[in-house]
Design a protein around this motif. Structure first.
Motif: not given
Length: 185
Positions: A148-157, A178-185
């Motif tokens: 186990g022990g797999l690292p987390a990662f940020l979904v920014d796109r 498609m990059p993330a924005t500051d907020a979902a809409s």
């Protein structure tokens, strides 16, 4: 016609950890599984299939209109699809970020509805490790014994990818990110 799908790339640290995991599993599973190559690790939102060239730009524009806030994914325990009695796919579930991932996948699928793409089966967030070539039962205890022990990662796109099938396995090429924005809409 280009063969397209939409999904999330796995960051380099997690990709390296997944490569070590699949190597560990390959030593124990023999030749009955076709393992995902490290450069192809991703989480699929929707498979679009063969797409006419003149439809690619409108599809990319519809995807680019999706707004979402960045979120974190952490791979979780191993499992099998459809089930371990007769598996077709060995995969990792998500220990963190599953609801965010499902919400973004729903937005992608909704954005693709006007183009007539089939939604496919119910979305289950997972990272495919390998496809079983010779079906047979998989011992759930063996799955639980995997490191186990797999690292987390940020979904920014997320990415619209083209997938070219070759004898050595698929080659995925990004068509548009498609990059993330500051907020979902």
């Amino acid at each position: 016609m280009p063969r397209l799908f939409v999904g999330v790339p796995v960051d380099p640290a997690c990709r390296d950890a997944l490569a070590r995991l699949t190597a560990w599993l390959a030593e124990r599973a023999g030749e009955g599984v076709r393992w995902t190559r490290p450069e192809n690790f991703h989480l699929t939102f929707q498979f679009l299939g063969e797409t006419p060239q003149d439809r690619i730009a409108p599809v990319a524009e519809a995807l680019a209109a999706i707004r979402f806030a960045p979120f974190t994914l952490r791979p979780g325990p191993m499992d099998c699809l459809p089930h371990c009695r007769r598996p077709r796919v060995l995969h990792l579930t998500l220990a963190r970020g599953g609801p965010d991932c499902a919400a973004l996948a729903a937005r992608v699928r909704t954005a693709m509805d006007p183009f007539g793409y089939p939604r496919g089966s119910t979305f289950t967030p997972h990272l495919t490790l390998g496809r079983v070539k010779r079906p047979g039962p998989i011992d759930p205890q063996a799955l639980a014994a995997s490191p186990g022990g797999l690292p987390a990662f940020l979904v920014d796109r997320f990415i619209l990818w083209q997938s070219e099938l070759t004898p050595a396995g698929p080659i995925h090429t990004a068509v548009r990110e498609m990059p993330a924005t500051d907020a979902a809409s």
